[in-house]
Design a protein around this motif. Structure first.
Motif, PDB file in Angstrom:
ATOM      1  N   LYS A   1      -7.400   6.213   1.254  1.00 50.11           N
ATOM      2  CA  LYS A   1      -6.178   5.399   1.181  1.00 50.11           C
ATOM      3  C   LYS A   1      -5.481   5.350   2.539  1.00 50.11           C
ATOM      4  O   LYS A   1      -5.002   4.300   2.971  1.00 50.11           O
ATOM      5  CB  LYS A   1      -5.230   5.964   0.118  1.00 50.11           C
ATOM      6  CG  LYS A   1      -5.631   5.621  -1.315  1.00 50.11           C
ATOM      7  CD  LYS A   1      -4.589   6.134  -2.292  1.00 50.11           C
ATOM      8  CE  LYS A   1      -4.966   5.773  -3.719  1.00 50.11           C
ATOM      9  NZ  LYS A   1      -4.942   4.330  -3.957  1.00 50.11           N
TER      10      LYS A   1
ATOM     11  N   LEU B   1      -7.560   3.088   4.962  1.00 51.08           N
ATOM     12  CA  LEU B   1      -7.433   1.667   4.612  1.00 51.08           C
ATOM     13  C   LEU B   1      -6.095   1.110   5.067  1.00 51.08           C
ATOM     14  O   LEU B   1      -6.008  -0.013   5.567  1.00 51.08           O
ATOM     15  CB  LEU B   1      -7.610   1.468   3.099  1.00 51.08           C
ATOM     16  CG  LEU B   1      -9.004   1.741   2.530  1.00 51.08           C
ATOM     17  CD1 LEU B   1      -8.996   1.587   1.018  1.00 51.08           C
ATOM     18  CD2 LEU B   1     -10.050   0.824   3.147  1.00 51.08           C
TER      19      LEU B   1
ATOM     20  N   ARG C   1      -8.473  -3.505   4.811  1.00 55.35           N
ATOM     21  CA  ARG C   1      -8.649  -4.547   3.788  1.00 55.35           C
ATOM     22  C   ARG C   1      -8.636  -5.929   4.430  1.00 55.35           C
ATOM     23  O   ARG C   1      -9.467  -6.793   4.133  1.00 55.35           O
ATOM     24  CB  ARG C   1      -7.548  -4.449   2.732  1.00 55.35           C
ATOM     25  CG  ARG C   1      -7.510  -3.150   1.960  1.00 55.35           C
ATOM     26  CD  ARG C   1      -6.332  -3.163   0.969  1.00 55.35           C
ATOM     27  NE  ARG C   1      -5.944  -1.825   0.577  1.00 55.35           N
ATOM     28  CZ  ARG C   1      -6.518  -1.142  -0.413  1.00 55.35           C
ATOM     29  NH1 ARG C   1      -7.511  -1.683  -1.085  1.00 55.35           N
ATOM     30  NH2 ARG C   1      -6.094   0.065  -0.721  1.00 55.35           N
TER      31      ARG C   1
ATOM     32  N   GLU D   1       0.834  -1.201   0.000  1.00 53.60           N
ATOM     33  CA  GLU D   1       0.000   0.000   0.000  1.00 53.60           C
ATOM     34  C   GLU D   1       0.868   1.250   0.000  1.00 53.60           C
ATOM     35  O   GLU D   1       0.548   2.237  -0.681  1.00 53.60           O
ATOM     36  CB  GLU D   1      -0.933  -0.021   1.201  1.00 53.60           C
ATOM     37  CG  GLU D   1      -2.015  -1.098   1.099  1.00 53.60           C
ATOM     38  CD  GLU D   1      -2.998  -1.059   2.257  1.00 53.60           C
ATOM     39  OE1 GLU D   1      -3.342   0.058   2.700  1.00 53.60           O
ATOM     40  OE2 GLU D   1      -3.412  -2.134   2.714  1.00 53.60           O
TER      41      GLU D   1
ATOM     42  N   SER E   1     -12.492  -1.872   0.806  1.00 51.80           N
ATOM     43  CA  SER E   1     -11.566  -1.298  -0.177  1.00 51.80           C
ATOM     44  C   SER E   1     -12.092   0.046  -0.668  1.00 51.80           C
ATOM     45  O   SER E   1     -13.157   0.527  -0.226  1.00 51.80           O
ATOM     46  CB  SER E   1     -11.397  -2.251  -1.364  1.00 51.80           C
ATOM     47  OG  SER E   1     -12.571  -2.250  -2.168  1.00 51.80           O
ATOM     48  N   GLU E   2     -11.384   0.642  -1.636  1.00 51.63           N
ATOM     49  CA  GLU E   2     -11.803   1.910  -2.213  1.00 51.63           C
ATOM     50  C   GLU E   2     -13.141   1.780  -2.938  1.00 51.63           C
ATOM     51  O   GLU E   2     -13.849   2.780  -3.157  1.00 51.63           O
ATOM     52  CB  GLU E   2     -10.754   2.420  -3.213  1.00 51.63           C
ATOM     53  CG  GLU E   2      -9.418   2.794  -2.600  1.00 51.63           C
ATOM     54  CD  GLU E   2      -8.426   1.642  -2.636  1.00 51.63           C
ATOM     55  OE1 GLU E   2      -8.879   0.473  -2.643  1.00 51.63           O
ATOM     56  OE2 GLU E   2      -7.209   1.905  -2.646  1.00 51.63           O
TER      57      GLU E   2
ATOM     58  N   ASN F   1     -12.414  -6.494   5.103  1.00 54.15           N
ATOM     59  CA  ASN F   1     -12.688  -6.712   3.674  1.00 54.15           C
ATOM     60  C   ASN F   1     -13.265  -5.448   3.027  1.00 54.15           C
ATOM     61  O   ASN F   1     -14.219  -5.498   2.242  1.00 54.15           O
ATOM     62  CB  ASN F   1     -13.644  -7.902   3.487  1.00 54.15           C
ATOM     63  CG  ASN F   1     -13.636  -8.418   2.060  1.00 54.15           C
ATOM     64  OD1 ASN F   1     -12.636  -8.269   1.348  1.00 54.15           O
ATOM     65  ND2 ASN F   1     -14.728  -8.994   1.629  1.00 54.15           N
TER      66      ASN F   1
END
Length: 809
Positions: free
Chosen positions: A776, A779, A785, A684, A791-792, A789
């Motif tokens: 971002k 996360l 993530r 990331e 995300s973007e 689970n």
């Protein structure tokens, strides 16, 4: 261009030449002794399972060095025993040759993986200078009365052609080859590990073992508190002792059953039943424990004799029954059919009463139990039991124990599942047991000055069908003078198990070249206990238990400085084939780590194995994922070289802020064995740097290389060199997490998933003003993530400057 096949051998060579991973015995820095289980060099190569453990724990060792610890991370070879001998038999090449060749190949493999082992401390259990001290420790155990010889029923593996310890039999099968074991009676050397049962159990409170590891040891030691009841044999001076945890049910007893191996089994029957009893015992002791436990139909034989149950003055018939195991309790059970399903099955076959003596809540039936559905094994109200009637089970338990003790009918007792360690093996490739048998003196130990007793070279080293060791054929070696009287003597021909050398190897790493003792006590004081020990779950009730026993014995002899050898124990999961099955050549799903290094590089192998899943769980190999890791390293190379070439020195605040979080998270993930999230976190960060390349300076690249170094040591060393920094990155200081970045933030954002609170994160004014950057950062920083689970792509609700809620439904 990133070229691992040029970079990796270059740095491996330099690391070996400069010895940067060697631990110091004189350093004043805080020590950190990190250990992985040394392998059996029993095949042509080490496999990816070895690589997963070694590479992941190598990241721990590297991080600790960068944090300023004096790290010892040693390695060696567990080269005696069945694995090496079976491989030699399979190839037709003598084990002394195959072991040396396999060690050479395996060492080259380990070096190619970039592992930071201290090779100056390398050991080999087949080296006479090593096993001299294995034999010496055995003699100390013998002199203390903890090593003895006895004729006992043992587990025999027809495939490996040797006796096995109880711990080496898993579900009735040999833990090495998977063949169903048999029982046979034979004279054996045993170690009295049972003398340490209580300490092995209690001292688990003093160590940091993962909970499932601790539970396995607790269950295997198997401490049970109850009462040992004496049942006089009618018309005999003998008394049968039966251990039970439920004496409150004893008014419902209808028989006594002895294990076929019980000391009285062959002696107790009357004249009319002797032949039948003898025949039954001969058949029973040949069965494996699995066969005896899984038998759908209970078998047994009446001895013609009775005992007296002094609680109610009733006679109980004595049977020999193979469902009673010699390894459990006193090898004799009192059968209470109404309240134990196995006892009921036995009683039903032999038409014995099943008297109900405990009622579960709501039941008022006082009649005998007549079918399995009525058997009740729980607690309740006591009935049909004289002075115990109407008491609940807990009260009745104490009353009956007090009664038994007061009248001398029994006493409180503790039993253990753990049995003495069957120590001798009828095989060639092992440490000779350092004793002789003298016609005049009996068993005589070899004097310390004559150690080691060196294993002789034998052309024919295959095990025999009879159980006699191949060493019995080595006549030039076999017959010697007695050390006591100089009369005729014969050496012991059994050898030690492969667990002998591994029961103390971690001590020899501390002082591998000492000729005067197994390790200098001052050095042991400096390095012990081991701070972190990682190994396979399959060794939890074998090597881990045995080595704790040996260490405690050495502590009692004042030869080691503390009560436990391992302060912390972790275990790793198995690497399965791409089809999710255990790897095997026959299934065509074996992944050779050498091929992976050749195709993708060692750093790709290392990071992939860390990234593949939670460390403690089994994972399936994925060819796609290994390619993804290689692409990640390409991106690391590309962004790093571009920024270095640009000459930009300083990064923007949001870049440094993200890497600052990465420093903290990387350290926590590595030390918490969350290696998969350590790697995903790096990914990331790199993605963010690439997306914001114009804001990235050399200061950020230096920090990136430092936190990448534990996982991908080769590319990190190369980048450190390109940055113009002093050799080596692996001796550089781990960057400090700067809390001031958090203190200087403008907003604390509450993070939710589906309306449920998951944490808060500090953000600057510019970050909350840019939704893409904000998402971002969240996360990454909260590991969304992996944990949730998220995300973007997830829909989200944002309350400006206050809250962000990710929607997954």
């Amino acid at each position: 261009m990133y070229l691992p096949h040029e970079i990796e051998p270059k740095w491996q060579k330099k690391w070996m030449e400069t010895g940067i991973y060697n631990a110091s015995d004189t350093s004043k820095a805080q020590k950190s002794y990190i250990l992985v289980e040394f392998p059996y060099p029993s095949g042509e190569r080490l496999h990816v399972g070895h690589a997963r453990s070694y590479c992941s724990i190598d990241a721990v060792a590297r991080l600790k060095r960068m944090q300023g610890f004096n790290v010892m991370y040693p390695f060696g070879w567990d080269a005696f025993g069945l694995p090496a001998e079976n491989y030699a038999i399979k190839t037709g090449i003598h084990p002394s040759i195959t072991v040396a060749e396999n060690i050479k190949k395996s060492k080259a493999q380990v070096i190619s993986w970039g592992l930071s082992f201290d090779w100056d401390r390398e050991i080999n259990t087949t080296d006479p200078n090593y096993y001299k001290w294995t034999q010496w420790i055995f003699l100390q155990l013998y002199n203390a009365g903890l090593a003895y010889r006895d004729e006992i029923a043992v587990n025999w593996c027809p495939s490996c052609k040797t006796n096995l310890a109880n711990e080496e039999v898993v579900a009735g099968k040999c833990e090495r080859c998977g063949h169903v074991t048999k029982r046979r009676t034979q004279k054996q050397w045993l170690l009295k590990i049972t003398a340490y049962s209580e300490r092995l159990l209690n001292d688990l409170t003093a160590v940091d073992y993962r909970n499932d590891i601790k539970i396995q040891q607790i269950n295997w030691i198997g401490r049970k508190e109850g009462v040992s009841i004496d049942y006089p044999v009618i018309d005999s001076d003998e008394v049968l002792k039966c251990f039970t945890t439920r004496p409150d049910t004893n008014f419902g007893a209808s028989f006594i059953a002895l294990a076929p191996e019980h000391r009285l089994a062959k002696l107790i029957s009357d004249v009319d039943h002797k032949v039948e009893v003898k025949k039954y015992i001969e058949i029973s002791i040949k069965k494996s424990e699995l066969e005896r436990q899984e038998g759908k139909i209970k078998t047994g034989v009446f001895t013609g004799r009775y005992v007296l149950n002094r609680l109610n003055n009733e006679k109980l018939p004595i049977y020999i029954a193979d469902y009673v195991l010699h390894s459990v309790g006193t090898s004799a059970i009192v059968g209470v059919p109404a309240h134990d399903i196995r006892d009921f099955e036995f009683a039903n076959k032999f038409k014995l009463n099943a008297k109900r003596v405990v009622l579960e809540k709501g039941n008022t039936d006082l009649n005998n139990v007549t079918n399995t559905d009525e058997v009740y094994e729980g607690e309740g109200t006591i009935v049909n039991s004289g002075f115990l009637n109407d008491l609940d089970s807990e009260q009745g338990l104490q009353v009956v124990i007090d009664f038994l003790e007061k009248n001398g009918f029994g006493k409180r007792s503790t039993t253990y599942h753990l049995r003495d360690w069957v120590f001798s093996r009828q095989h060639y490739w092992g440490e000779p047991i350092p004793v002789v048998y003298c016609e005049k003196c009996g068993i005589v130990t070899i004097p310390e000055k004559d150690l080691p007793v060196v294993l002789p070279y034998l052309e024919n080293y295959k095990p025999s069908e009879t159980g006699e060791s191949p060493l019995s054929k080595a006549e030039d070696w076999l017959y010697v003078k007695c050390p006591n009287c100089e009369g005729k003597a014969r050496r012991e021909t059994d050898t030690m198990p492969n667990w002998a050398g591994s029961s103390w190897y971690f001590l020899r790493y501390i002082d591998p070249n000492n000729d005067n003792t197994f390790a200098d006590f001052n050095k042991l004081q400096k390095w012990m206990p081991i701070d972190w020990y990682n190994g396979g779950m399959e060794h939890t009730t074998l090597h881990l238990l045995y080595s704790r026993f040996w260490y405690k014995f050495l502590f009692d002899k004042k030869l080691v400085p503390n009560i436990e050898p391992y302060a912390k124990r972790t275990s790793h999961g198995v690497v399965l084939g791409p089809n999710g099955k255990k790897m095997s050549k026959s299934k065509g799903n074996v992944i050779n780590p050498d091929d992976i290094v050749l195709s993708y590089g060692a750093d790709s192998l290392r990071l992939y194995l860390m990234f593949s899943g939670p460390f403690e769980l089994n994972v399936s190999w994925s060819n796609e994922a290994i390619m993804g890791v290689r692409r990640f390293l390409n991106r690391v190379w590309d962004i790093s070289t571009k920024v270095i070439e640009s000459g930009r020195i300083t990064s923007a605040d949001d870049i440094l802020r993200l890497i600052n979080v990465g420093i903290k998270r990387s350290e926590e993930d590595i030390l918490g064995t969350k290696f998969n999230t350590y790697v995903s976190g790096l990914m990331e960060i790199v993605n963010f740097l690439i997306e914001n390349e114009s804001k990235v300076g050399i200061d950020a690249i230096k920090l990136l290389v430092l936190i990448l170094a534990p996982g991908a040591p080769h590319i990190s060393e190369e980048m450190w060199s390109l940055l113009g920094e002093e050799y080596s990155v692996h001796r550089s200081k781990w960057p400090k997490y700067d809390i001031n970045y958090d203190l200087a933030t403008d907003f604390n954002i509450v993070v939710q998933v589906d309306g449920k609170f998951k944490g808060t994160i500090s953000c600057t004014n510019s970050e909350v003003g840019d939704e893409v950057t904000l998402v971002k950062k969240i996360l990454f920083a909260l590991n969304m993530r992996e944990k949730y689970n998220v995300s973007e792509e997830n829909r989200r609700i944002i309350v400006k400057n206050k809250l962000i809620n990710f929607i997954t439904r």
